[in-house]
Design a protein around this motif. Structure first.
Motif, PDB file in Angstrom:
ATOM      1  N   GLY A 277     -32.118 -41.598 -60.707  1.00  0.00           N
ATOM      2  CA  GLY A 277     -30.660 -41.608 -60.650  1.00  0.00           C
ATOM      3  C   GLY A 277     -30.026 -40.438 -61.369  1.00  0.00           C
ATOM      4  O   GLY A 277     -28.833 -40.171 -61.205  1.00  0.00           O
ATOM      5  N   GLU A 278     -30.818 -39.693 -62.144  1.00  0.00           N
ATOM      6  CA  GLU A 278     -30.305 -38.554 -62.906  1.00  0.00           C
ATOM      7  C   GLU A 278     -30.409 -37.251 -62.118  1.00  0.00           C
ATOM      8  O   GLU A 278     -29.429 -36.524 -61.958  1.00  0.00           O
ATOM      9  N   CYS A 279     -31.618 -36.932 -61.600  1.00  0.00           N
ATOM     10  CA  CYS A 279     -31.822 -35.641 -60.933  1.00  0.00           C
ATOM     11  C   CYS A 279     -31.985 -35.764 -59.422  1.00  0.00           C
ATOM     12  O   CYS A 279     -31.985 -34.759 -58.714  1.00  0.00           O
ATOM     13  N   GLY A 280     -32.150 -36.981 -58.902  1.00  0.00           N
ATOM     14  CA  GLY A 280     -32.258 -37.179 -57.463  1.00  0.00           C
ATOM     15  C   GLY A 280     -33.637 -36.958 -56.888  1.00  0.00           C
ATOM     16  O   GLY A 280     -33.829 -37.077 -55.681  1.00  0.00           O
ATOM     17  N   ARG A 281     -34.634 -36.641 -57.734  1.00  0.00           N
ATOM     18  CA  ARG A 281     -36.005 -36.421 -57.241  1.00  0.00           C
ATOM     19  C   ARG A 281     -36.729 -37.758 -57.087  1.00  0.00           C
ATOM     20  O   ARG A 281     -36.381 -38.749 -57.720  1.00  0.00           O
ATOM     21  N   ARG A 282     -37.774 -37.752 -56.258  1.00  0.00           N
ATOM     22  CA  ARG A 282     -38.590 -38.949 -56.103  1.00  0.00           C
ATOM     23  C   ARG A 282     -39.336 -39.248 -57.398  1.00  0.00           C
ATOM     24  O   ARG A 282     -39.868 -38.337 -58.038  1.00  0.00           O
ATOM     25  N   MET A 283     -39.375 -40.524 -57.774  1.00  0.00           N
ATOM     26  CA  MET A 283     -40.112 -40.933 -58.971  1.00  0.00           C
ATOM     27  C   MET A 283     -41.549 -41.281 -58.590  1.00  0.00           C
ATOM     28  O   MET A 283     -41.797 -41.796 -57.490  1.00  0.00           O
ATOM     29  N   SER A 284     -42.462 -41.012 -59.471  1.00  0.00           N
ATOM     30  CA  SER A 284     -43.883 -41.207 -59.194  1.00  0.00           C
ATOM     31  C   SER A 284     -44.384 -42.547 -59.718  1.00  0.00           C
ATOM     32  O   SER A 284     -43.934 -43.020 -60.760  1.00  0.00           O
ATOM     33  N   GLY A 285     -45.303 -43.126 -58.971  1.00  0.00           N
ATOM     34  CA  GLY A 285     -45.961 -44.344 -59.432  1.00  0.00           C
ATOM     35  C   GLY A 285     -47.091 -43.994 -60.382  1.00  0.00           C
ATOM     36  O   GLY A 285     -47.860 -43.068 -60.137  1.00  0.00           O
ATOM     37  N   GLN A 286     -47.177 -44.725 -61.482  1.00  0.00           N
ATOM     38  CA  GLN A 286     -48.217 -44.515 -62.489  1.00  0.00           C
ATOM     39  C   GLN A 286     -48.849 -45.854 -62.837  1.00  0.00           C
ATOM     40  O   GLN A 286     -48.352 -46.911 -62.442  1.00  0.00           O
ATOM     41  N   ILE A 287     -49.951 -45.813 -63.586  1.00  0.00           N
ATOM     42  CA  ILE A 287     -50.588 -47.053 -64.008  1.00  0.00           C
ATOM     43  C   ILE A 287     -51.077 -46.917 -65.445  1.00  0.00           C
ATOM     44  O   ILE A 287     -51.608 -45.868 -65.845  1.00  0.00           O
ATOM     45  N   SER A 288     -50.857 -47.954 -66.218  1.00  0.00           N
ATOM     46  CA  SER A 288     -51.428 -48.038 -67.562  1.00  0.00           C
ATOM     47  C   SER A 288     -52.791 -48.690 -67.403  1.00  0.00           C
ATOM     48  O   SER A 288     -52.901 -49.911 -67.195  1.00  0.00           O
ATOM     49  N   THR A 289     -53.831 -47.877 -67.436  1.00  0.00           N
ATOM     50  CA  THR A 289     -55.175 -48.380 -67.120  1.00  0.00           C
ATOM     51  C   THR A 289     -55.664 -49.438 -68.099  1.00  0.00           C
ATOM     52  O   THR A 289     -56.468 -50.294 -67.733  1.00  0.00           O
ATOM     53  N   SER A 290     -55.164 -49.396 -69.327  1.00  0.00           N
ATOM     54  CA  SER A 290     -55.630 -50.371 -70.320  1.00  0.00           C
ATOM     55  C   SER A 290     -55.151 -51.779 -69.999  1.00  0.00           C
ATOM     56  O   SER A 290     -55.853 -52.762 -70.208  1.00  0.00           O
ATOM     57  N   ARG A 291     -53.914 -51.883 -69.436  1.00  0.00           N
ATOM     58  CA  ARG A 291     -53.352 -53.213 -69.153  1.00  0.00           C
ATOM     59  C   ARG A 291     -53.085 -53.429 -67.657  1.00  0.00           C
ATOM     60  O   ARG A 291     -52.530 -54.461 -67.277  1.00  0.00           O
ATOM     61  N   GLU A 292     -53.445 -52.465 -66.828  1.00  0.00           N
ATOM     62  CA  GLU A 292     -53.243 -52.554 -65.388  1.00  0.00           C
ATOM     63  C   GLU A 292     -51.775 -52.841 -65.041  1.00  0.00           C
ATOM     64  O   GLU A 292     -51.467 -53.673 -64.194  1.00  0.00           O
ATOM     65  N   ILE A 293     -50.873 -52.128 -65.727  1.00  0.00           N
ATOM     66  CA  ILE A 293     -49.451 -52.261 -65.449  1.00  0.00           C
ATOM     67  C   ILE A 293     -48.999 -51.074 -64.608  1.00  0.00           C
ATOM     68  O   ILE A 293     -49.177 -49.924 -65.006  1.00  0.00           O
ATOM     69  N   TYR A 294     -48.399 -51.350 -63.468  1.00  0.00           N
ATOM     70  CA  TYR A 294     -47.876 -50.310 -62.599  1.00  0.00           C
ATOM     71  C   TYR A 294     -46.424 -50.022 -62.997  1.00  0.00           C
ATOM     72  O   TYR A 294     -45.648 -50.954 -63.242  1.00  0.00           O
ATOM     73  N   PHE A 295     -46.065 -48.744 -63.051  1.00  0.00           N
ATOM     74  CA  PHE A 295     -44.699 -48.392 -63.408  1.00  0.00           C
ATOM     75  C   PHE A 295     -44.310 -47.086 -62.708  1.00  0.00           C
ATOM     76  O   PHE A 295     -45.144 -46.401 -62.114  1.00  0.00           O
ATOM     77  N   TYR A 296     -43.014 -46.727 -62.800  1.00  0.00           N
ATOM     78  CA  TYR A 296     -42.484 -45.527 -62.152  1.00  0.00           C
ATOM     79  C   TYR A 296     -41.711 -44.701 -63.178  1.00  0.00           C
ATOM     80  O   TYR A 296     -41.010 -45.247 -64.030  1.00  0.00           O
ATOM     81  N   ASN A 297     -41.859 -43.379 -63.062  1.00  0.00           N
ATOM     82  CA  ASN A 297     -41.077 -42.492 -63.933  1.00  0.00           C
ATOM     83  C   ASN A 297     -40.775 -41.178 -63.222  1.00  0.00           C
ATOM     84  O   ASN A 297     -41.304 -40.904 -62.145  1.00  0.00           O
ATOM     85  N   CYS A 298     -39.890 -40.393 -63.841  1.00  0.00           N
ATOM     86  CA  CYS A 298     -39.474 -39.116 -63.261  1.00  0.00           C
ATOM     87  C   CYS A 298     -40.370 -38.008 -63.781  1.00  0.00           C
ATOM     88  O   CYS A 298     -40.355 -37.691 -64.980  1.00  0.00           O
ATOM     89  N   GLN A 299     -41.128 -37.387 -62.881  1.00  0.00           N
ATOM     90  CA  GLN A 299     -42.053 -36.333 -63.289  1.00  0.00           C
ATOM     91  C   GLN A 299     -41.343 -35.061 -63.707  1.00  0.00           C
ATOM     92  O   GLN A 299     -41.907 -34.214 -64.393  1.00  0.00           O
ATOM     93  N   ILE A 300     -40.069 -34.912 -63.304  1.00  0.00           N
ATOM     94  CA  ILE A 300     -39.303 -33.741 -63.740  1.00  0.00           C
ATOM     95  C   ILE A 300     -39.002 -33.850 -65.238  1.00  0.00           C
ATOM     96  O   ILE A 300     -38.826 -32.854 -65.917  1.00  0.00           O
ATOM     97  N   HIS A 301     -38.980 -35.054 -65.742  1.00  0.00           N
ATOM     98  CA  HIS A 301     -38.806 -35.225 -67.185  1.00  0.00           C
ATOM     99  C   HIS A 301     -40.118 -34.968 -67.923  1.00  0.00           C
ATOM    100  O   HIS A 301     -40.141 -34.296 -68.958  1.00  0.00           O
ATOM    101  N   TYR A 302     -41.232 -35.471 -67.367  1.00  0.00           N
ATOM    102  CA  TYR A 302     -42.505 -35.415 -68.084  1.00  0.00           C
ATOM    103  C   TYR A 302     -43.365 -34.201 -67.758  1.00  0.00           C
ATOM    104  O   TYR A 302     -44.158 -33.769 -68.581  1.00  0.00           O
TER     105      TYR A 302
END
Length: 452
Positions: A277-302
């Motif tokens: 919602g900030e830059c308009g780019r597609r957010m990427s799906g990621q996974i926390s392998t230790s807890r198998e939690i799926y999440f999304y974040n902005c790769q332009i930030h990271y």
């Protein structure tokens, strides 16, 4: 004693347009063979052969890749002389000729034709070149006009302009028809992509069920071609459609958010749907392998120097729970909005407005050719009229009575229990059928739009 000839390093240049090859048989092979024979007979050393096939001599030099390569080699001092068969193989455009000639003079590279006699060292010779280029340019203009007139006539008759046809079609008695051998496969390809949004998935379905293998690039281009809803050679009704225009427009939106294969074939159910919602780019799906939690974040930030300010890492589970909770209310709201738009617009003459704008577009060329407007002004007006036509076409699409039966069926009573029983791949397909885009903001606020 006879003076020995100076051995020169020569560049061989050949060119033919598609029309010339088809009509006059001016083959590249014949040109290069004649040039090689001439170089050998005169004791010169060939340092390079440059072939612009299927390219008109009217095209600017910058759009002739082999000519650009030749000029780069000339500037690098790799040769002394350029040879081609006839002047019209070189240029049919006086302005472009002098742009290239200026480059060649600076690097002291000459040129000559082997079937004609031209001399650039004298005023008379330069005048002759000017005259012949003018004649060639006029001939090219007339040829272009003839070809355009023929093609316009073919468009009026809805006849194919060439003997080739896109995947899923064939040309029979000058008409484009569906190819019976691939018709079912093409229909299934579009149906699969519309359901899943996955180019890879649609390709695999085509390969497994029909034994047809398309590269990712071929599949991507196929999804972008207007002919599949009937518009071909810039003319509606040229080809029998596989999809509707509305489906085509939906596909173009979906192509921008295609589902790609992930590491270890993990499935992110909102893959390709979530936007920052900030830059308009597609957010990427990621996974926390230790807890198998799926999440999304902005790769332009990271992962970028540009650094978007959205540092949110939002879990797939929370996004899913939020949408499940209010999607039925969202559908009711959307239904009211669309039905209001339908009521507001149904009495408007969109076809008349669009036809008037297309008429204005057609007159722009005459205004430019008669020096009433400049080329830049012509382009600006074209862009303005084209944009307005697209807006009106989009509004006109709301004239069809909105049909929410598919969405209402998906969200019928007890849908949550059925949804929870789905596999992740099926959940991904479910949401892509319902949702066009999801936006996540830095304060973790979520907004989303339903497919129209």
């Amino acid at each position: 004693m006879e003076e020995a000839k100076t051995v020169k390093r020569v560049f061989l240049y050949a060119r033919v347009s598609t029309e010339e090859q088809a009509v006059h048989g001016l083959s590249i092979e014949a040109q290069t063979a004649a040039l090689e024979e001439w170089a050998k007979a005169n004791g010169h050393k060939i340092v390079g052969t440059y072939i612009d096939a299927g390219i008109s001599a009217r095209k600017p030099a910058k759009k002739r890749p082999e000519l650009q390569r030749l000029l780069a080699d000339a500037q690098a001092g790799k040769g002394d002389l350029i040879v081609f068969t006839k002047l019209d193989r070189w240029f049919r455009n006086i302005a472009e000729y002098y742009k290239v000639q200026e480059v060649l003079e600076k690097c002291h590279v000459d040129w000559r034709t082997i079937h004609e006699d031209y001399d650039t060292s004298t005023a008379a010779g330069r005048l002759k070149i000017n005259i012949m280029l003018s004649v060639a340019q006029d001939e090219a203009d007339r040829t272009s006009e003839r070809i355009k007139a023929i093609n316009d006539m073919k468009r009026q008759k809805r006849e194919a302009l060439t003997g080739q046809a896109p995947f899923g079609y064939k040309v029979v008695e000058k008409k484009i028809i569906k190819d019976p051998d691939t018709e079912e496969a093409v229909g299934a390809f579009f149906e699969r992509f519309l359901a899943t949004g996955s180019i890879s998935g649609a390709r695999e379905h085509l390969a497994e069920q029909y034994g047809i293998f398309l590269s990712y690039k071929q599949a991507y281009r196929t999804l972008g071609r207007e002919c599949y809803y009937g518009r071909y050679f810039d003319t509606d009704g040229m080809a029998p459609p596989y999809i509707t225009k509305e489906q085509y427009q939906k596909i173009q939106s979906m192509r921008k958010r295609t589902v790609r294969k992930t590491e270890k074939n993990r499935v992110y159910i909102f893959s390709g749907l979530i936007v920052c919602g900030e830059c308009g780019r597609r957010m990427s799906g990621q996974i926390s392998t230790s807890r198998e939690i799926y999440f999304y974040n902005c790769q332009i930030h990271y992962g970028s120097k540009e650094r978007c300010g959205n540092n949110v890492n939002l879990s797939e589970q929370k996004i899913e729970a939020y949408i499940i909770e209010n999607v039925r209310d969202k559908l009711k709201q959307r239904k009211v909005e669309v039905e209001r738009a339908y009521t507001r617009n149904k009495s408007r003459d969109y076809n008349g407005e669009i036809a008037a704008l297309r008429s204005k577009l057609g007159k722009l060329k005459d205004l430019y050719l008669n020096d009433i407007i400049s080329l830049d002004e012509c382009k600006q007006e074209q862009e303005k009229y084209t944009a307005r036509i697209e807006e009106l076409e989009a509004e006109a699409s709301t004239l069809e009575k909105p049909d929410f039966s598919t969405a209402e069926k998906l969200l019928s009573e007890g849908w949550e229990a059925a949804y929870n029983a789905l596999k992740k791949e099926q959940k991904q397909e479910f949401w892509r059928m319902l949702i066009r885009e999801i936006k996540i903001y830095p304060d973790k606020h979520i907004e989303y739009d339903l497919n129209e």
